[in-house]
Design a protein around this motif. Structure first.
Motif, PDB file in Angstrom:
ATOM      1  N   UNK A 103      -8.963   0.949  -5.869  1.00  0.00           N
ATOM      2  CA  UNK A 103      -8.663  -0.067  -4.807  1.00  0.00           C
ATOM      3  C   UNK A 103      -9.656   0.188  -3.631  1.00  0.00           C
ATOM      4  N   UNK A 104     -10.187   1.340  -3.286  1.00  0.00           N
ATOM      5  CA  UNK A 104     -11.215   1.645  -2.224  1.00  0.00           C
ATOM      6  C   UNK A 104     -12.439   1.037  -2.648  1.00  0.00           C
ATOM      7  N   UNK A 105     -12.885   1.246  -3.976  1.00  0.00           N
ATOM      8  CA  UNK A 105     -14.051   0.729  -4.301  1.00  0.00           C
ATOM      9  C   UNK A 105     -14.127  -0.873  -4.078  1.00  0.00           C
ATOM     10  N   UNK A 106     -13.029  -1.402  -4.527  1.00  0.00           N
ATOM     11  CA  UNK A 106     -12.884  -2.915  -4.515  1.00  0.00           C
ATOM     12  C   UNK A 106     -12.812  -3.466  -2.884  1.00  0.00           C
ATOM     13  N   UNK A 107     -11.874  -2.605  -2.201  1.00  0.00           N
ATOM     14  CA  UNK A 107     -11.673  -3.114  -0.957  1.00  0.00           C
ATOM     15  C   UNK A 107     -10.490  -3.810  -0.668  1.00  0.00           C
ATOM     16  N   UNK A 108      -9.503  -3.410  -1.272  1.00  0.00           N
ATOM     17  CA  UNK A 108      -8.235  -3.908  -1.524  1.00  0.00           C
ATOM     18  C   UNK A 108      -7.019  -2.752  -1.307  1.00  0.00           C
ATOM     19  N   UNK A 109      -5.972  -3.404  -0.791  1.00  0.00           N
ATOM     20  CA  UNK A 109      -4.822  -2.435  -0.845  1.00  0.00           C
ATOM     21  C   UNK A 109      -3.951  -2.453  -2.334  1.00  0.00           C
ATOM     22  N   UNK A 110      -2.749  -1.716  -2.300  1.00  0.00           N
ATOM     23  CA  UNK A 110      -2.206  -1.764  -3.425  1.00  0.00           C
ATOM     24  C   UNK A 110      -0.644  -2.376  -3.170  1.00  0.00           C
ATOM     25  N   UNK A 111      -0.513  -3.408  -3.903  1.00  0.00           N
ATOM     26  CA  UNK A 111       0.886  -3.953  -4.029  1.00  0.00           C
ATOM     27  C   UNK A 111       1.186  -4.638  -5.321  1.00  0.00           C
ATOM     28  N   UNK A 112       2.341  -4.419  -5.883  1.00  0.00           N
ATOM     29  CA  UNK A 112       2.573  -4.738  -7.210  1.00  0.00           C
ATOM     30  C   UNK A 112       3.129  -3.723  -8.145  1.00  0.00           C
TER      31      UNK A 112
ATOM     32  N   UNK B 186      11.495  -1.201   3.082  1.00  0.00           N
ATOM     33  CA  UNK B 186      10.379  -1.526   2.482  1.00  0.00           C
ATOM     34  C   UNK B 186       9.701  -0.277   2.372  1.00  0.00           C
ATOM     35  N   UNK B 187       9.562   0.629   3.593  1.00  0.00           N
ATOM     36  CA  UNK B 187       8.950   1.617   3.623  1.00  0.00           C
ATOM     37  C   UNK B 187       9.603   2.958   3.619  1.00  0.00           C
ATOM     38  N   UNK B 188      10.743   2.884   2.555  1.00  0.00           N
ATOM     39  CA  UNK B 188      11.556   4.100   2.426  1.00  0.00           C
ATOM     40  C   UNK B 188      10.784   5.195   1.437  1.00  0.00           C
ATOM     41  N   UNK B 189      11.310   6.336   1.447  1.00  0.00           N
ATOM     42  CA  UNK B 189      10.720   7.437   0.725  1.00  0.00           C
ATOM     43  C   UNK B 189      10.535   6.788  -0.746  1.00  0.00           C
ATOM     44  N   UNK B 190       9.509   7.301  -1.171  1.00  0.00           N
ATOM     45  CA  UNK B 190       9.176   7.134  -2.914  1.00  0.00           C
ATOM     46  C   UNK B 190      10.403   8.064  -3.610  1.00  0.00           C
ATOM     47  N   UNK B 191      10.734   7.087  -4.688  1.00  0.00           N
ATOM     48  CA  UNK B 191      11.439   7.809  -5.503  1.00  0.00           C
ATOM     49  C   UNK B 191      10.539   7.896  -7.152  1.00  0.00           C
ATOM     50  N   UNK B 192      10.585   9.220  -7.464  1.00  0.00           N
ATOM     51  CA  UNK B 192       9.752   9.491  -8.618  1.00  0.00           C
ATOM     52  C   UNK B 192      10.948   9.789  -9.652  1.00  0.00           C
ATOM     53  N   UNK B 193      11.232   8.660 -10.391  1.00  0.00           N
ATOM     54  CA  UNK B 193      12.408   9.135 -11.466  1.00  0.00           C
ATOM     55  C   UNK B 193      12.050  10.135 -12.560  1.00  0.00           C
ATOM     56  N   UNK B 194      12.998  10.964 -12.642  1.00  0.00           N
ATOM     57  CA  UNK B 194      13.166  11.874 -13.728  1.00  0.00           C
ATOM     58  C   UNK B 194      14.217  11.858 -14.529  1.00  0.00           C
ATOM     59  N   UNK B 195      14.451  12.431 -15.488  1.00  0.00           N
ATOM     60  CA  UNK B 195      15.629  12.663 -16.721  1.00  0.00           C
ATOM     61  C   UNK B 195      16.148  13.775 -17.035  1.00  0.00           C
TER      62      UNK B 195
ATOM     63  N   UNK C 265       0.788  -1.176  -0.166  1.00  0.00           N
ATOM     64  CA  UNK C 265      -0.130   0.093   0.114  1.00  0.00           C
ATOM     65  C   UNK C 265       0.814   1.208   0.123  1.00  0.00           C
ATOM     66  N   UNK C 266       2.087   1.270  -0.302  1.00  0.00           N
ATOM     67  CA  UNK C 266       2.995   2.409  -0.171  1.00  0.00           C
ATOM     68  C   UNK C 266       3.618   2.463  -1.711  1.00  0.00           C
ATOM     69  N   UNK C 267       3.610   3.697  -2.141  1.00  0.00           N
ATOM     70  CA  UNK C 267       4.196   3.937  -3.591  1.00  0.00           C
ATOM     71  C   UNK C 267       5.725   4.075  -3.215  1.00  0.00           C
ATOM     72  N   UNK C 268       6.451   3.280  -3.847  1.00  0.00           N
ATOM     73  CA  UNK C 268       7.971   3.407  -3.775  1.00  0.00           C
ATOM     74  C   UNK C 268       8.687   3.907  -4.687  1.00  0.00           C
ATOM     75  N   UNK C 269       8.177   3.835  -5.965  1.00  0.00           N
ATOM     76  CA  UNK C 269       8.862   4.369  -7.250  1.00  0.00           C
ATOM     77  C   UNK C 269       7.888   4.438  -8.437  1.00  0.00           C
ATOM     78  N   UNK C 270       8.287   5.300  -9.422  1.00  0.00           N
ATOM     79  CA  UNK C 270       7.510   5.756 -10.487  1.00  0.00           C
ATOM     80  C   UNK C 270       8.405   6.239 -11.624  1.00  0.00           C
ATOM     81  N   UNK C 271       8.058   6.028 -12.789  1.00  0.00           N
ATOM     82  CA  UNK C 271       8.598   6.515 -14.138  1.00  0.00           C
ATOM     83  C   UNK C 271       7.623   6.705 -15.269  1.00  0.00           C
TER      84      UNK C 271
END
Length: 365
Positions: free
Chosen positions: A272-281, A332-341, A222-228
């Motif tokens: 995820x809230x509508x379905x009643x699940x967390x976010x993982x993957x 596992x719960x470190x700060x999220x990294x939002x990759x930029x170029x 349920x925690x966002x750790x990275x994006x690109x």
């Protein structure tokens, strides 16, 4: 993402499923080619149900390979358990959608405890159906106007009234642009439905003429750790598909698009809230821009996509992040990294070829 130093004396054995497809091989390339100090920390074992699958014989990527039954076969878990046990597997990376669904629902059938990074089955089941996805986001500004299209009964006039004179159709399930085509007349739609007899259900949406973009989000518990983010511009073997879209990008751009990250994260939270699940993957949220340049979600993949090693080459190595977090509970719960170029990078891909990343200004004129 915070650097995690692993014990190099102990190589982790990673099972990778569906290695006949480009995405699993792209995942492994991201680690083995662009993993830096960690590229030798993992040994990959490949499996596929097709004995002719290219990845089964690629010894640059996989130490060992095995032919296994299809995910829907009765013997599937017996064979997978044997592979996992006999090769002392530490973790599994499950990538084809059919196997993501199977493992999400039935991973309790594993006899050996291994590391997994899978979405909740209920969430995955909803996301793989594009009509269900659009329905869950209906009422937000994130999806285009849409209608379900049943081949045995539909009204072109109704589709035209709701979506406009030009609209897009595609299969509600499946990848690689299955059943996709731009529709401008009832005759073309009738022909297209006839040419796709295996598609039992289509989704029709307003035509979106703008950029084709993707936002990749990595979640752990349920925690966002990275994006690109990246843009798809051209496709491998595009001439073989009437829509020009094959699902395998040949030319694209690495993007700095924080608004896509915000929209993607909010959309996943809504669902995820509508379905009643967390976010993982790992979730790859696909977008097309409308006539005003506003991004609209077209689908959400429950896996990596084929150009994942290309963005890794540009510095956003989400496959490596996935493995490092899997094997380091404290981070596992470190700060999220939002990759930029820092540069306007582009990437070039070909079938089973090493990805090339360069500045767009360096393209030959």
């Amino acid at each position: 993402m915070e650097t995690i130093v692993m014990d190099k004396t102990f190589v982790k054995k990673i099972l990778v499923t569906g290695v006949g497809g480009p995405t699993p091989r792209s995942f492994v390339r991201a680690v083995k080619y662009f993993g830096g100090a960690h590229k030798s920390s993992f040994e990959f074992i490949g499996v596929d149900s097709n004995p002719l699958a290219y990845g089964l014989y690629d010894r640059d990527l996989f130490e060992k390979s095995f032919v296994v039954p299809r995910a829907d076969a009765e013997q599937y878990w017996d064979v997978m358990n044997a592979v996992v046990e006999e090769n002392a597997i530490d973790a599994a990376i499950v990538l084809p959608e059919t196997e993501v669904l199977e493992w999400s629902r039935n991973h309790s059938k594993l006899k050996r405890t291994i590391k997994l990074h899978l979405p909740d089955y209920r969430l995955a089941k909803e996301l793989v159906n594009k009509y269900q996805l659009h329905t869950l986001l209906n009422g937000t500004e994130y999806v285009p106007c849409f209608l379900k299209l049943k081949p045995e009964y539909y009204s072109f006039d109704n589709l035209k009234n709701e979506l406009g004179g030009t609209f897009w159709v595609r299969s509600t399930e499946g990848s690689s642009g299955l059943g996709s085509l731009k529709i401008e007349s009832p005759h073309v739609l009738t022909q297209w439905i006839t040419m796709n007899p295996d598609v039992s259900e289509f989704i029709a949406t307003e035509y979106l003429p703008g950029r084709n973009m993707a936002c990749k989000l990595l979640y752990f518990n349920d925690k966002l750790l990275a994006s690109a983010c990246a843009e798809r511009v051209k496709y491998i073997m595009a001439k073989t598909a009437p829509s020009g879209i094959t699902g395998n990008t040949s030319f694209g751009r690495l993007l700095n698009e924080p608004r896509l990250v915000d929209i993607s994260a909010d959309a996943l939270n809504v669902i995820s809230k509508k379905i009643g699940t967390g976010l993982n993957g790992i979730f790859t949220v696909d977008y097309k821009e409308d006539v005003n340049g506003k991004p609209k979600i077209t689908e959400i993949n429950i896996r990596h996509v084929a150009f994942t090693s290309s963005i890794a080459a540009g510095g956003a190595n989400l496959p490596l992040d996935t493995l490092l977090v899997l094997f380091d509970e404290e981070s596992r719960y470190s700060k999220a990294t939002h990759y930029t170029f820092k540069e306007p990078y582009v990437f070039l891909r070909d079938v089973d070829a090493y990805p090339i990343v360069m500045k767009e200004s360096d393209l030959l004129k």
